[in-house]
Design a protein around this motif. Structure first.
Motif, PDB file in Angstrom:
ATOM      1  N   VAL A 192      56.463 -34.227 -49.104  1.00 44.03           N
ATOM      2  CA  VAL A 192      56.685 -34.949 -47.855  1.00 44.03           C
ATOM      3  C   VAL A 192      55.449 -35.773 -47.505  1.00 44.03           C
ATOM      4  O   VAL A 192      55.559 -36.914 -47.043  1.00 44.03           O
ATOM      5  CB  VAL A 192      57.065 -33.979 -46.710  1.00 44.03           C
ATOM      6  CG1 VAL A 192      56.979 -34.645 -45.357  1.00 44.03           C
ATOM      7  CG2 VAL A 192      58.475 -33.428 -46.949  1.00 44.03           C
ATOM      8  N   ALA A 193      54.275 -35.214 -47.726  1.00 40.44           N
ATOM      9  CA  ALA A 193      53.033 -35.952 -47.449  1.00 40.44           C
ATOM     10  C   ALA A 193      52.959 -37.229 -48.278  1.00 40.44           C
ATOM     11  O   ALA A 193      52.497 -38.262 -47.790  1.00 40.44           O
ATOM     12  CB  ALA A 193      51.815 -35.071 -47.717  1.00 40.44           C
ATOM     13  N   MET A 194      53.435 -37.168 -49.511  1.00 45.39           N
ATOM     14  CA  MET A 194      53.426 -38.353 -50.359  1.00 45.39           C
ATOM     15  C   MET A 194      54.510 -39.355 -49.946  1.00 45.39           C
ATOM     16  O   MET A 194      54.284 -40.553 -49.972  1.00 45.39           O
ATOM     17  CB  MET A 194      53.614 -37.956 -51.819  1.00 45.39           C
ATOM     18  CG  MET A 194      52.395 -37.282 -52.417  1.00 45.39           C
ATOM     19  SD  MET A 194      52.568 -36.994 -54.191  1.00 45.39           S
ATOM     20  CE  MET A 194      53.391 -35.416 -54.191  1.00 45.39           C
ATOM     21  N   ARG A 195      55.656 -38.830 -49.550  1.00 46.98           N
ATOM     22  CA  ARG A 195      56.779 -39.705 -49.223  1.00 46.98           C
ATOM     23  C   ARG A 195      56.710 -40.263 -47.803  1.00 46.98           C
ATOM     24  O   ARG A 195      56.911 -41.446 -47.568  1.00 46.98           O
ATOM     25  CB  ARG A 195      58.100 -38.963 -49.415  1.00 46.98           C
ATOM     26  CG  ARG A 195      59.337 -39.840 -49.204  1.00 46.98           C
ATOM     27  CD  ARG A 195      60.600 -39.049 -49.145  1.00 46.98           C
ATOM     28  NE  ARG A 195      60.589 -38.257 -47.913  1.00 46.98           N
ATOM     29  CZ  ARG A 195      61.320 -37.172 -47.729  1.00 46.98           C
ATOM     30  NH1 ARG A 195      62.100 -36.726 -48.678  1.00 46.98           N
ATOM     31  NH2 ARG A 195      61.252 -36.509 -46.590  1.00 46.98           N
TER      32      ARG A 195
ATOM     33  N   ALA B 221      52.943 -36.046 -41.657  1.00 44.66           N
ATOM     34  CA  ALA B 221      54.209 -35.309 -41.793  1.00 44.66           C
ATOM     35  C   ALA B 221      54.019 -34.091 -42.693  1.00 44.66           C
ATOM     36  O   ALA B 221      54.530 -33.003 -42.389  1.00 44.66           O
ATOM     37  CB  ALA B 221      55.290 -36.228 -42.344  1.00 44.66           C
ATOM     38  N   GLY B 222      53.298 -34.254 -43.780  1.00 46.56           N
ATOM     39  CA  GLY B 222      53.033 -33.122 -44.666  1.00 46.56           C
ATOM     40  C   GLY B 222      52.179 -32.060 -43.999  1.00 46.56           C
ATOM     41  O   GLY B 222      52.436 -30.863 -44.135  1.00 46.56           O
TER      42      GLY B 222
END
Length: 83
Positions: A8-11, A16-17
């Motif tokens: 999630v942090a990457m996306r 968010a991550g």
């Protein structure tokens, strides 16, 4: 779940991550799991939250016994700007 938080942090962005990692740690399920604290430290570092990163790296180091992992975390900690 921790892997999902990293994805999630990457996306969706680091914040968010970090929110997901914080929720996991708040439940206490991974309180003694070094990778959770190392992940939190990295996300905080990337957000410029150096005091939080320093604290999370410290907790990760408390839980780390392997030499290479300790050295990696110590370098990351030392690379943070002074508080």
């Amino acid at each position: 779940e921790l892997n999902r938080a990293a994805a999630v942090a990457m996306r969706d962005g680091v914040q968010a991550g970090l929110a997901l990692v914080d929720a996991i740690l708040a439940r206490g399920e991974l309180a003694d799991y070094q990778p959770a604290h190392a992940a939190r430290a990295d996300l905080c570092r990337r957000l410029g939250r150096h005091a939080d990163a320093r604290s999370a790296y410290g907790r990760a180091l408390e839980l780390t016994r392997q030499g290479p992992a300790r050295r990696f975390l110590e370098r990351r900690l030392a690379d943070l700007p002074p508080s």
